[in-house]
Design a protein around this motif. Structure first.
Motif, PDB file in Angstrom:
ATOM      1  N   PRO A  41       0.883  -1.355   0.008  1.00  0.00           N
ATOM      2  CA  PRO A  41      -0.080  -0.133  -0.004  1.00  0.00           C
ATOM      3  C   PRO A  41       0.875   1.334  -0.023  1.00  0.00           C
ATOM      4  O   PRO A  41       1.825   1.390   0.777  1.00  0.00           O
ATOM      5  N   ASP A  51       1.316   3.956   1.661  1.00  0.00           N
ATOM      6  CA  ASP A  51       0.895   4.769   2.807  1.00  0.00           C
ATOM      7  C   ASP A  51       2.296   5.160   3.864  1.00  0.00           C
ATOM      8  O   ASP A  51       3.371   4.857   2.999  1.00  0.00           O
ATOM      9  N   ASP A  52       2.173   5.382   4.914  1.00  0.00           N
ATOM     10  CA  ASP A  52       3.270   5.822   5.642  1.00  0.00           C
ATOM     11  C   ASP A  52       3.844   4.747   6.484  1.00  0.00           C
ATOM     12  O   ASP A  52       4.707   5.151   7.316  1.00  0.00           O
ATOM     13  N   ARG A  53       3.763   3.771   6.244  1.00  0.00           N
ATOM     14  CA  ARG A  53       4.145   2.542   7.030  1.00  0.00           C
ATOM     15  C   ARG A  53       5.500   1.989   6.847  1.00  0.00           C
ATOM     16  O   ARG A  53       6.256   1.495   7.572  1.00  0.00           O
ATOM     17  N   PRO A  62       4.360  10.040  -0.558  1.00  0.00           N
ATOM     18  CA  PRO A  62       3.903   9.156   0.561  1.00  0.00           C
ATOM     19  C   PRO A  62       3.942   7.591   0.022  1.00  0.00           C
ATOM     20  O   PRO A  62       3.466   7.384  -1.012  1.00  0.00           O
ATOM     21  N   GLY A  63       4.410   6.766   0.691  1.00  0.00           N
ATOM     22  CA  GLY A  63       4.425   5.530   0.212  1.00  0.00           C
ATOM     23  C   GLY A  63       5.788   4.966  -0.637  1.00  0.00           C
ATOM     24  O   GLY A  63       5.578   3.968  -1.276  1.00  0.00           O
TER      25      GLY A  63
END
Length: 103
Positions: free
Chosen positions: A37, A39-41, A49-50
């Motif tokens: 994904p 996202d910011d993980r 972002p990502g």
């Protein structure tokens, strides 16, 4: 006769041999979106972002492929195509290196 070897010298790109035009290419991108994904993980955080997911993607879609060449033609299956896969939106230019091994 021989072997065509393709290599993408980028940390965020890969080569896939898949059916295209019947939805498989979109399915591949959807699967990569589910697995990776945007996202910011991700610990790798520069870029959009990502962006870190783009650096993990080549572990799933490797940056190389080898295709047999028989009688001067790529020995791909009827529905197979060679595709550059890159989910990185930060870079617009990509290079693919080709080499041919006789034999």
């Amino acid at each position: 006769d021989g072997l065509l070897h393709l290599f993408v010298p980028h940390a965020t790109a890969g080569i896939a041999i898949i059916e295209t035009g019947a939805g498989s290419d979109d399915d591949l991108l959807a699967a990569l979106g589910d697995l990776l994904p945007a996202d910011d993980r991700w610990r790798h955080r520069h870029g959009t972002p990502g962006h870190g997911r783009s650096h993990v993607m080549p572990a799933l879609v490797p940056p190389y492929a080898s295709i047999p060449v028989l009688r001067g033609r790529l020995a791909l299956g009827t529905w197979q195509s060679i595709c550059l896969v890159d989910i990185n939106v930060d870079n617009q230019v990509r290079e693919v290196r080709f080499s041919f091994l006789e034999g």
